[in-house]
Design a protein around this motif. Structure first.
Motif, PDB file in Angstrom:
ATOM      1  N   SER A   1       0.655  -1.359   0.039  1.00 22.36           N
ATOM      2  CA  SER A   1      -0.186   0.244  -0.078  1.00 22.36           C
ATOM      3  C   SER A   1       1.075   1.360  -0.012  1.00 22.36           C
ATOM      4  CB  SER A   1      -0.624  -0.460   1.301  1.00 22.36           C
ATOM      5  OG  SER A   1      -1.993  -0.670   1.299  1.00 22.36           O
ATOM      6  N   THR A   2       0.599   2.264  -0.699  1.00 24.67           N
ATOM      7  CA  THR A   2       1.393   3.559  -0.105  1.00 24.67           C
ATOM      8  C   THR A   2       0.203   4.195   1.037  1.00 24.67           C
ATOM      9  OG1 THR A   2      -0.865   4.725  -1.569  1.00 24.67           O
ATOM     10  CG2 THR A   2       1.256   3.563  -2.790  1.00 24.67           C
ATOM     11  N   ALA A   3       1.302   5.069   1.807  1.00 29.19           N
ATOM     12  CA  ALA A   3       1.267   5.539   3.341  1.00 29.19           C
ATOM     13  C   ALA A   3       0.809   7.193   2.695  1.00 29.19           C
ATOM     14  CB  ALA A   3       2.013   5.332   4.125  1.00 29.19           C
ATOM     15  N   HIS A   4      -0.206   7.534   3.656  1.00 26.42           N
ATOM     16  CA  HIS A   4      -0.745   9.321   3.312  1.00 26.42           C
ATOM     17  C   HIS A   4      -0.581   9.811   4.887  1.00 26.42           C
ATOM     18  CE1 HIS A   4      -1.187   8.815  -0.931  1.00 26.42           C
ATOM     19  NE2 HIS A   4      -1.791   7.810  -0.701  1.00 26.42           N
ATOM     20  N   VAL A   5      -0.784  10.818   4.780  1.00 25.10           N
ATOM     21  CA  VAL A   5      -0.590  11.222   6.365  1.00 25.10           C
ATOM     22  C   VAL A   5      -1.348  12.230   6.543  1.00 25.10           C
ATOM     23  CG1 VAL A   5       1.552  12.464   6.204  1.00 25.10           C
ATOM     24  CG2 VAL A   5       0.088  11.891   7.695  1.00 25.10           C
ATOM     25  N   ALA A   6      -2.529  13.299   7.284  1.00 24.31           N
ATOM     26  CA  ALA A   6      -3.364  13.781   6.899  1.00 24.31           C
ATOM     27  C   ALA A   6      -2.603  14.945   8.504  1.00 24.31           C
ATOM     28  CB  ALA A   6      -4.361  14.475   6.786  1.00 24.31           C
ATOM     29  N   ARG A   7      -3.559  16.137   8.420  1.00 25.47           N
ATOM     30  CA  ARG A   7      -2.559  16.649   9.728  1.00 25.47           C
ATOM     31  C   ARG A   7      -4.614  17.582  10.222  1.00 25.47           C
ATOM     32  NH1 ARG A   7       1.758  21.063  10.694  1.00 25.47           N
ATOM     33  NH2 ARG A   7       0.483  22.700   8.630  1.00 25.47           N
ATOM     34  N   VAL A   8      -4.905  17.831  11.596  1.00 22.90           N
ATOM     35  CA  VAL A   8      -6.268  18.553  11.874  1.00 22.90           C
ATOM     36  C   VAL A   8      -5.983  19.225  13.309  1.00 22.90           C
ATOM     37  CG1 VAL A   8      -8.752  18.401  12.038  1.00 22.90           C
ATOM     38  CG2 VAL A   8      -7.801  16.599  11.004  1.00 22.90           C
ATOM     39  N   PRO A   9      -6.353  21.145  13.307  1.00 26.03           N
ATOM     40  CA  PRO A   9      -5.932  20.907  14.105  1.00 26.03           C
ATOM     41  C   PRO A   9      -6.682  19.943  15.761  1.00 26.03           C
ATOM     42  CG  PRO A   9      -6.831  22.855  12.402  1.00 26.03           C
ATOM     43  CD  PRO A   9      -7.033  21.483  12.438  1.00 26.03           C
TER      44      PRO A   9
ATOM     45  N   GLN B   1      -2.131  20.675   3.006  1.00 26.86           N
ATOM     46  CA  GLN B   1      -2.996  21.718   1.768  1.00 26.86           C
ATOM     47  C   GLN B   1      -5.073  21.554   1.864  1.00 26.86           C
ATOM     48  OE1 GLN B   1      -4.112  19.628  -1.270  1.00 26.86           O
ATOM     49  NE2 GLN B   1      -2.794  18.865  -0.815  1.00 26.86           N
ATOM     50  N   THR B   2      -5.354  22.083   1.066  1.00 27.99           N
ATOM     51  CA  THR B   2      -7.097  21.294   0.802  1.00 27.99           C
ATOM     52  C   THR B   2      -7.627  20.082   0.739  1.00 27.99           C
ATOM     53  OG1 THR B   2      -8.134  23.164   0.221  1.00 27.99           O
ATOM     54  CG2 THR B   2      -7.832  23.763   2.462  1.00 27.99           C
ATOM     55  N   SER B   3      -7.478  19.764  -0.815  1.00 29.52           N
ATOM     56  CA  SER B   3      -7.607  18.652  -1.054  1.00 29.52           C
ATOM     57  C   SER B   3      -6.514  17.210  -0.855  1.00 29.52           C
ATOM     58  CB  SER B   3      -7.256  18.863  -2.829  1.00 29.52           C
ATOM     59  OG  SER B   3      -7.199  17.716  -3.297  1.00 29.52           O
ATOM     60  N   ALA B   4      -7.876  16.469  -1.057  1.00 26.80           N
ATOM     61  CA  ALA B   4      -7.476  14.788  -0.093  1.00 26.80           C
ATOM     62  C   ALA B   4      -6.511  14.342  -1.580  1.00 26.80           C
ATOM     63  CB  ALA B   4      -8.397  14.268   0.502  1.00 26.80           C
ATOM     64  N   ALA B   5      -8.167  14.711  -3.204  1.00 21.75           N
ATOM     65  CA  ALA B   5      -7.216  14.284  -4.412  1.00 21.75           C
ATOM     66  C   ALA B   5      -6.033  14.744  -4.852  1.00 21.75           C
ATOM     67  CB  ALA B   5      -8.102  15.007  -4.911  1.00 21.75           C
ATOM     68  N   ARG B   6      -4.792  15.501  -4.146  1.00 25.18           N
ATOM     69  CA  ARG B   6      -3.566  15.937  -4.159  1.00 25.18           C
ATOM     70  C   ARG B   6      -2.680  14.995  -3.603  1.00 25.18           C
ATOM     71  NH1 ARG B   6      -3.236  21.676  -4.692  1.00 25.18           N
ATOM     72  NH2 ARG B   6      -1.036  21.240  -5.645  1.00 25.18           N
ATOM     73  N   SER B   7      -3.219  14.851  -2.460  1.00 29.00           N
ATOM     74  CA  SER B   7      -2.629  13.690  -1.141  1.00 29.00           C
ATOM     75  C   SER B   7      -1.241  12.954  -1.940  1.00 29.00           C
ATOM     76  CB  SER B   7      -2.661  13.208   0.024  1.00 29.00           C
ATOM     77  OG  SER B   7      -2.606  12.337   0.565  1.00 29.00           O
TER      78      SER B   7
ATOM     79  N   ALA C   1     -11.809  21.301   8.613  1.00 30.82           N
ATOM     80  CA  ALA C   1     -10.311  21.804   8.697  1.00 30.82           C
ATOM     81  C   ALA C   1      -8.931  20.454   8.508  1.00 30.82           C
ATOM     82  CB  ALA C   1     -10.289  21.948  10.324  1.00 30.82           C
ATOM     83  N   TRP C   2      -9.434  19.430   7.853  1.00 31.48           N
ATOM     84  CA  TRP C   2      -8.335  18.324   7.554  1.00 31.48           C
ATOM     85  C   TRP C   2      -7.615  19.217   6.334  1.00 31.48           C
ATOM     86  CZ3 TRP C   2      -8.178  12.857   7.719  1.00 31.48           C
ATOM     87  CH2 TRP C   2      -8.961  12.142   9.435  1.00 31.48           C
ATOM     88  N   ARG C   3      -6.363  19.064   6.733  1.00 33.91           N
ATOM     89  CA  ARG C   3      -5.252  19.257   5.804  1.00 33.91           C
ATOM     90  C   ARG C   3      -4.479  17.941   5.283  1.00 33.91           C
ATOM     91  NH1 ARG C   3      -7.711  22.795   5.717  1.00 33.91           N
ATOM     92  NH2 ARG C   3      -8.199  25.001   5.840  1.00 33.91           N
ATOM     93  N   TYR C   4      -3.703  17.800   3.801  1.00 38.22           N
ATOM     94  CA  TYR C   4      -3.590  16.568   3.248  1.00 38.22           C
ATOM     95  C   TYR C   4      -1.648  17.034   2.541  1.00 38.22           C
ATOM     96  CZ  TYR C   4      -7.880  14.763   3.744  1.00 38.22           C
ATOM     97  OH  TYR C   4      -9.632  14.911   3.956  1.00 38.22           O
ATOM     98  N   TRP C   5      -0.933  16.040   3.088  1.00 36.18           N
ATOM     99  CA  TRP C   5       0.269  16.255   2.685  1.00 36.18           C
ATOM    100  C   TRP C   5       0.585  15.789   1.586  1.00 36.18           C
ATOM    101  CZ3 TRP C   5       4.534  19.096   4.263  1.00 36.18           C
ATOM    102  CH2 TRP C   5       5.636  18.680   3.615  1.00 36.18           C
ATOM    103  N   ASP C   6       0.492  16.905   0.706  1.00 39.78           N
ATOM    104  CA  ASP C   6       0.816  16.878  -0.700  1.00 39.78           C
ATOM    105  C   ASP C   6       2.644  16.243  -1.601  1.00 39.78           C
ATOM    106  OD1 ASP C   6       2.593  19.129  -1.125  1.00 39.78           O
ATOM    107  OD2 ASP C   6       0.534  20.037  -1.958  1.00 39.78           O
ATOM    108  N   GLY C   7       3.474  15.809  -0.148  1.00 34.67           N
ATOM    109  CA  GLY C   7       4.690  15.781  -0.447  1.00 34.67           C
ATOM    110  C   GLY C   7       5.156  17.343  -0.566  1.00 34.67           C
ATOM    111  N   GLU C   8       4.943  18.550  -0.532  1.00 33.57           N
ATOM    112  CA  GLU C   8       5.502  19.700  -0.205  1.00 33.57           C
ATOM    113  C   GLU C   8       5.129  20.965   0.830  1.00 33.57           C
ATOM    114  OE1 GLU C   8       6.028  21.824  -3.847  1.00 33.57           O
ATOM    115  OE2 GLU C   8       7.530  20.448  -4.494  1.00 33.57           O
ATOM    116  N   ARG C   9       3.854  20.286   0.633  1.00 30.46           N
ATOM    117  CA  ARG C   9       3.020  21.141   1.370  1.00 30.46           C
ATOM    118  C   ARG C   9       1.389  20.755   2.771  1.00 30.46           C
ATOM    119  NH1 ARG C   9       3.122  23.054  -3.106  1.00 30.46           N
ATOM    120  NH2 ARG C   9       4.690  24.071  -2.428  1.00 30.46           N
TER     121      ARG C   9
END
Length: 427
Positions: free
Chosen positions: A268-276, A295-301, A285-293
């Motif tokens: 599987s590929t592993a992903h991470v998000a962060r939430v206040p 941001q709001t789009s889960a599709a770009r995680s 309120a969720w923000r998804y890691w896109d490799g650099e920053r």
């Protein structure tokens, strides 16, 4: 006062100590020292992408040894074998733990058997089971009761598709957080995976969505279930669901997820998000890691860098914990020609939740219950930090025989969590 005297004469006084530079030389080094300090800081920041400095005490972390944690394993066996009530847990998988503010521990269980244990060894082939349950453990480590819906039904109720197929919820990681950001009132938030009935290779359910349940304290009543993410990928294996691990850290909760390529025999590929903190049930309120920053789009995680080989890595139920300033990821090894075929737990370490993750390092082949045959499989390794100490971590895992459903009826030990204690060392 010598500095003031030197300034008054218009020049720095001569130094007679041959062991150090003159003050004038020190001044010339000032800009160079500042530049070097900046470069060192920049290099450290690069260890944790996104411009966040790593933990000051982050060090390479490995598992140096392990041993069975018999007390926890035996407590689940004791509770499961107790037939004084027939509407409580006799076995389940997906076991995750959450320490509560009053000293109790909430255990979350996915598919759960109820009913009677016969002669301390087997289950009735027609025994009752539900898609999820909670277990409450007292401060002194004794399991006391099972949390279910009326009926008994699943604690987190299921749904159905438009054509009548079952849709269920599996609980994953949980956290205690403010009801809303800044609130003094605390609640439990539980990450849920929503799945629906499917055909091979989705006999364990087609992944549908990530949800968050709010559970009241101290009575542990399910108040609401909020949708967070409904991935639109046509291929179920590419859908990323979040919640296999959740780690509160400072003002954020880091929520880890994965796609389900393991259904096709790949890592599987592993992903991470962060939430206040306090906002886990708010999808905005969720923000998804896109490799650099973030941001709001889960599709770009973007997948986190996990080791050196793209074909080898995590399953969809890996676990993450912090130890000092280091982040530790543990998973059943998956994928790649040099992988272990889901038989070996491996570890990765990082200086931040988004990696890069260094590894893999072999940890252990989880021991199976006595008498289990070679078809039994250990899976779903999960960290339980509240049961660890400064030098180690408790790891739980599940045991099943996927090729033969009847096996977990013949032997109750095949469908209960087992535990080991890991010794951690800095390398």
């Amino acid at each position: 006062m010598a500095e003031e005297a030197g300034t008054a004469t218009g020049r720095a006084p001569e130094r007679t100590d041959p062991s150090g530079p003159t003050r004038a030389a020190t001044r010339r080094r000032g800009p160079l020292a500042a530049l070097l300090a900046f470069l060192v800081l920049a290099a450290l920041v690069l260890l944790v992408p996104g411009g966040e400095p790593p933990e000051e005490d982050c060090r390479p972390l490995r598992v140096s040894d392990w041993r069975p944690e018999n007390a926890l394993t035996e407590e689940f066996a004791r509770y499961g074998d107790d037939n004084s009530r027939l509407d409580d847990w006799t076995g389940g998988d997906g076991s995750r733990s959450l320490p509560l503010p009053d000293g109790r521990t909430l255990w979350l269980s996915a598919d759960t058997f109820l009913d009677e244990v016969q002669e301390g060894r087997s289950r009735d082939p027609e025994s009752v089971w539900v898609r999820n349950a909670g277990l409450v453990m007292s401060r002194d480590g004794r399991l006391e009761r099972t949390l279910l819906g009326d009926g008994p039904r699943a604690w987190f109720p299921g749904l159905a598709t438009a054509d009548g197929r079952e849709v269920w919820r599996w609980p994953l990681a949980g956290v205690v957080e403010p009801r809303t950001p800044g609130s003094a009132e605390q609640v439990v938030r539980v990450l849920l995976w929503q799945r629906e009935a499917g055909q091979e290779p989705w006999t364990f359910g087609v992944p549908r969505a990530t949800e968050v349940a709010t559970v009241s304290l101290p009575d542990l009543r399910v108040e609401s279930i909020e949708p967070i993410l409904d991935p639109a990928d046509a291929d179920p294996a590419a859908r990323v669901l979040y919640g296999t691990a959740a780690v509160p850290e400072g003002r954020w909760t880091y929520v880890f997820g994965a796609d389900e390529r393991t259904a096709h025999g790949r890592a599987s590929t592993a992903h991470v998000a962060r939430v206040p903190a306090g906002a886990l049930a708010d999808p905005a309120a969720w923000r998804y890691w896109d490799g650099e920053r973030w941001q709001t789009s889960a599709a770009r995680s973007a997948p986190m860098a996990l080791g050196r080989t793209a074909e080898r890595g995590a399953t969809n139920t890996y676990t993450v914990a912090r130890h000092g300033g280091t982040w530790l990821l543990l998973t059943t090894d998956a994928g790649g020609p040099d992988g272990r075929g889901l038989t070996t737990v491996t570890s990765y370490w990082a200086c931040g939740p988004q990696g890069p993750w260094h590894g893999p390092h072999d940890v252990l082949v989880p021991p199976l219950p006595p008498g289990s045959d070679g078809r039994a499989l250990a899976y779903n390794p999960q960290a339980h930090p509240s049961f660890g100490d400064e030098g180690g971590l408790v790891l739980g895992y599940d045991v099943n025989v996927p090729q033969e459903v009847a096996a977990v009826h013949r032997d109750v030990a095949l469908y209960r969590p087992r535990f080991v204690r890991l010794d951690l060392s800095v390398r």
